[in-house]
Design an enzyme around this catalytic site. Structure first.
Site, PDB file in Angstrom:
ATOM      1  N   CYS A 146     -23.825 -92.388  -4.824  1.00 64.23           N
ATOM      2  CA  CYS A 146     -23.281 -91.044  -5.048  1.00 64.23           C
ATOM      3  C   CYS A 146     -23.680 -90.045  -3.973  1.00 64.23           C
ATOM      4  CB  CYS A 146     -23.716 -90.529  -6.417  1.00 64.23           C
ATOM      5  SG  CYS A 146     -23.403 -91.703  -7.754  1.00 64.23           S
ATOM      6  N   HIS A 199     -22.800 -83.403  -6.676  1.00 63.23           N
ATOM      7  CA  HIS A 199     -22.184 -84.635  -7.172  1.00 63.23           C
ATOM      8  C   HIS A 199     -21.829 -84.440  -8.631  1.00 63.23           C
ATOM      9  CE1 HIS A 199     -21.541 -88.603  -8.606  1.00 63.23           C
ATOM     10  NE2 HIS A 199     -22.756 -88.746  -9.112  1.00 63.23           N
ATOM     11  N   ASN A 253     -17.572 -89.187 -13.436  1.00 69.64           N
ATOM     12  CA  ASN A 253     -18.428 -89.478 -12.289  1.00 69.64           C
ATOM     13  C   ASN A 253     -17.707 -90.479 -11.397  1.00 69.64           C
ATOM     14  OD1 ASN A 253     -20.365 -90.495 -10.509  1.00 69.64           O
ATOM     15  ND2 ASN A 253     -22.011 -90.480 -12.015  1.00 69.64           N
TER      16      ASN A 253
END
Length: 314
Positions: free
Chosen positions: A114, A241, A271
């Site tokens: 990420c 993120h 996500n």
């Protein structure tokens, strides 16, 4: 060159949308349970498009929106932990899809999970020469690594890609902070080994990742402010993120910051790992939120454990 300039952005998400109510039909969960703990309402899931196709479509979007002269593209960098294949790189496949095989281009992937997009910005900043362009792409098809019976992961992740075309700039400020620590327990997806040819599902220890994430975001922001001599009041947006609403809200409350500075679109996409920050920047750009000379902080954190941030001018 002092920094970089983002010339254009683009993104792509698969057309299939899986809502919280859809997930409640296959695992013990509910729309209220998911939203209250993550802020996520939907996620986009690929049916037949792999990581390189999502990456190509996001890059194509950025090139078309920016009316980019592709002859100036010298680098294609794809941040992903879900490549189509071990080799060739996703970036090489994207180069072919873009029809750029007849020019000199350095194409390669990185896997910082990420944190991939912020790592990539720092890598490219050190490589670009005058009048050169780079395409930086975060692209993931995480759904192919999800156990759809595991409530702890299947509610969180989605598929998507975001891209940015950048060039070197002597006029645009740029500060970066990148870090990592080896941790194979909190967040991982096992691959092939000598004695095991099966590939595993994504696993996450939610509590450990939460503690790590809020600390990593705070440290990253403070590091960049210290380097630059700026205050958080002088930053126009912080793009974290897009992992979890609770993580991001915990940070801006701790910093006593304006929540409006912290853009979020995780409610629609979930996500998307390395894709989340460039997708957010692309949506912000589309919505007219990003203006010339604004100061932006992007913060990534994920498996590795990796974390880091960049501060740049739009």
């Amino acid at each position: 060159m002092k920094g970089i300039k983002i010339l254009s952005t683009g993104h792509y998400a698969p057309s299939k949308v899986v809502s919280n109510d859809d997930l409640a039909k296959v695992v013990d969960t509910s729309d209220e349970w998911i939203k209250s703990r993550t802020g996520i309402a939907n996620r986009h899931i690929s049916v037949d498009q792999n990581t390189s196709e999502l990456a190509y479509l996001a890059a194509k979007d950025a090139i078309e929106k920016g009316k980019i002269d592709t002859a100036k593209i010298k680098y294609i960098l794809v941040a992903t932990f879900t490549p189509d294949d071990y080799t060739p790189s996703t970036a090489c496949i994207v180069q072919k899809k873009l029809g750029l095989n007849d020019q000199e281009i350095m194409a390669f992937d990185i896997n910082a999970a990420c944190s991939g997009f912020v790592y990539s910005l720092n890598i490219i900043k050190g490589m670009l020469q005058k009048d050169e362009y780079a395409i930086i792409i975060g692209s993931e098809v995480i759904s192919k690594l999800i156990d759809w019976q595991d409530r702890g992961t299947c509610i969180l992740f989605g598929d998507g890609a975001g891209a940015a075309v950048v060039e070197g700039s002597d006029e645009h400020l740029f500060y970066s902070y990148n870090n990592s620590t080896g941790n194979e327990e909190a967040l991982y997806c096992k691959g092939r080994t000598f004695n095991n040819i099966s590939e595993g599902y994504l696993y996450m220890d939610g509590r450990e990742v939460f503690k790590f994430a809020v600390d990593a975001i705070n440290k990253s922001i403070q590091n960049l402010l210290s380097q630059s001599g700026l205050t958080l009041d002088e930053i126009d947006y912080v793009v974290c993120h897009q992992a979890n609403y609770r993580i991001i809200s915990h940070v801006y409350k701790k910093l006593k910051a304006d929540p409006g500075k912290f853009f979020m679109n995780l409610q629609e996409y979930g996500n998307t790992s390395a894709a989340s920050i460039p997708m957010a920047l692309s949506e912000m750009n589309e919505q007219g939120l990003l203006k010339e000379n604004q100061k932006i902080i992007c913060v990534g954190f994920g498996s590795g454990l990796t974390w880091g941030a960049t501060l740049f001018e739009w």
